[in-house]
Design an enzyme around this catalytic site. Structure first.
Site, PDB file in Angstrom:
ATOM      1  N   SER B 147       0.666  -1.341  -0.135  1.00  0.00           N
ATOM      2  CA  SER B 147       0.041   0.099  -0.134  1.00  0.00           C
ATOM      3  C   SER B 147       0.548   1.291  -0.043  1.00  0.00           C
ATOM      4  O   SER B 147       1.715   1.380  -0.950  1.00  0.00           O
ATOM      5  CB  SER B 147      -1.133  -0.004   1.217  1.00  0.00           C
ATOM      6  OG  SER B 147      -1.944   0.770   0.920  1.00  0.00           O
ATOM      7  N   ASP B 223     -10.110  -5.630  -3.274  1.00  0.00           N
ATOM      8  CA  ASP B 223      -9.407  -4.464  -2.200  1.00  0.00           C
ATOM      9  C   ASP B 223     -10.605  -3.290  -2.245  1.00  0.00           C
ATOM     10  O   ASP B 223     -10.553  -2.592  -3.304  1.00  0.00           O
ATOM     11  CB  ASP B 223      -8.205  -4.270  -2.818  1.00  0.00           C
ATOM     12  CG  ASP B 223      -7.353  -3.157  -1.877  1.00  0.00           C
ATOM     13  OD1 ASP B 223      -8.023  -2.394  -1.264  1.00  0.00           O
ATOM     14  OD2 ASP B 223      -6.074  -3.372  -1.825  1.00  0.00           O
ATOM     15  N   HIS B 256      -7.424  -6.019   1.101  1.00  0.00           N
ATOM     16  CA  HIS B 256      -6.171  -4.986   1.298  1.00  0.00           C
ATOM     17  C   HIS B 256      -5.465  -5.490   2.553  1.00  0.00           C
ATOM     18  O   HIS B 256      -4.436  -5.147   2.809  1.00  0.00           O
ATOM     19  CB  HIS B 256      -6.733  -3.737   1.417  1.00  0.00           C
ATOM     20  CG  HIS B 256      -5.467  -2.642   1.242  1.00  0.00           C
ATOM     21  ND1 HIS B 256      -4.951  -2.429   0.285  1.00  0.00           N
ATOM     22  CD2 HIS B 256      -4.932  -1.672   2.206  1.00  0.00           C
ATOM     23  CE1 HIS B 256      -3.934  -1.405   0.284  1.00  0.00           C
ATOM     24  NE2 HIS B 256      -3.976  -0.950   1.525  1.00  0.00           N
TER      25      HIS B 256
END
Lengths: 278, 278
Positions: B147, B223, B256
């Site tokens: 991320s 996600d 995620h």
């Protein structure tokens, strides 16, 4: 049963669920990993019982069980370690008693007898719920655990040898009724009569005639709780006297943490898989 | 450097350390896993940069990197994601800015310029400390992250193609200077002049002529941050235009979380190992 969360992981689904427990008279939370094989056929169930201070989440986060469970096609159930919540009697600053320290027994003493019934919860109520809600083959079950949960796994297997095809433990409390860190809890949950403690003590159960096919135990030599709490040599002696095969592996340099557990998780799951997977 | 904890795991040592950082003008904590091979020879170093809200601990607990790192002989360094502590400017209720959200850049705006210098910290100060204190072969380094940390890995690799033999990412922020969840942070750290943002944005760096040998990216299709924050298709387009080989794998059903990361950790580490292990 209420779904708290689900996430795809290693091709399967890691979920967290809660339900109203009759055994513990409170809401209980648990984690279940369902492997991809469950889409095609019911899967064997492996029970992982956690140690003091833990919830379902410690092993879910740090146990590193999903990769091998997904490969071998194992459902892994990770219950909480005690009743919890408002109105549940507890000793707030005592990590060896009360919340997080249910010791997988049914308390008989007030004010604990109403809620601290983890033995009934793990052996009766939760299996029924798991059977109803997940694609399980309950004829193929295994059980393992860590520390207090190792004690739980050993004692529950010894009392249900027909239910579990295999049992193993990481650093189990071998003889909790005499260990410094668990004896006070046994007294508070079960009362002063030590004869009633024996049904929740692996060594005593073996002495009293309970048997299981074989045990696998890993124990870190650098575990700070080795001498006062765990004492695997007592289990070794009891198994030897009773003729129960025990593979006890003393591991150089390993402590009591999930860094140790996760290291040998694969070994244990593959050992269980050999015994429960068709 | 101060040792906070060490534990044996998968035959190696997982440690947590802290030190006084000049770059960030505060104490910084980081985790290092040293594989068993390091007893015999210096080992390659893999940098893992974490995402928003994380410390060194999230990946250490949930990343499941030690087994493969121990097998392949990789040192894995997991830094924190921002300066922290009393006296460090922060926006307490904003998880996308301040503590846990350093974005791997050197802030130029007050009051952040004194502490929020994660780019210098990760590219200069911490490598020097790691080189001095661990059995590393700094000629063989790889970098990856998740991320915000995927953004960090991509941008740092693009600016140091000579230093890193490989770079990969889990769900990276491909174009943070235009993404809804990072643009406000860039403005506060770097000021209103957007041209200064480009050196901390993978897509802009590629447009501006920076190159890297190849990238590996895994991205979950489930996600929740895909459209507003991550947008790997922008990286795909930039790499295509620039002729940078990109393996972008869109993964059905994955979100995620570390349930996603841990699933593909082995793939990434083996990919890096192929490129850094002799």
């Amino acid at each position: 049963m209420k779904t708290i969360s689900t996430a795809k992981s290693h091709g399967g689904v890691q979920g967290v669920y809660s339900h109203r427990s009759e055994a513990c008279d409170c809401d209980m939370t648990f984690a279940v990993f369902v492997p991809p094989q469950a889409k095609k056929a019911p899967c064997p169930v492996v029970w992982y019982l956690s140690g003091l201070t833990c919830t379902h989440q410690n092993v879910m986060d740090k146990g590193e069980y999903r990769r091998v469970a997904a490969e071998a096609g194992l459902i892994v159930v990770c219950p909480d370690t005690s009743p919890r919540g408002e109105g549940i009697p507890d000793e707030k600053d005592n990590w060896q008693f009360g919340s997080g320290a249910g010791f997988y027994l049914d308390a008989t003493q007030e004010p604990f007898a109403k809620n601290y019934r983890m033995y009934s919860y793990i052996t009766e109520e939760l299996p029924a719920l798991i059977k109803e809600n997940f694609p399980t083959d309950m004829d193929r079950q295994a059980i393992f655990g860590h520390s207090m949960g190792g004690h739980g796994a050993l004692t529950i297997a010894l009392k249900h040898p027909e239910r579990f095809k295999s049992c193993s433990a990481f650093a189990p409390i071998a003889n909790p009724m005499t260990a410094g860190w668990s004896k006070p809890a046994f007294e508070k949950y079960l009362g002063a009569d030590e004869s009633s403690w024996r049904e929740y003590d692996a060594c005593a159960l073996i002495e009293d005639g309970h048997r299981f096919t074989e045990f696998l135990v890993d124990q870190g030599k650098a575990d700070g709780f080795l001498d006062d709490g765990l004492r695997p040599w007592l289990l070794e002696a009891a198994c030897k006297d009773a003729g129960i095969p025990l593979t006890l592996r003393m591991r150089d340099g390993y402590d009591h943490s999930y860094f140790f557990i996760s290291t040998f998780m694969e070994d244990h799951l593959r050992w269980h898989a050999e015994r429960v997977v068709l």
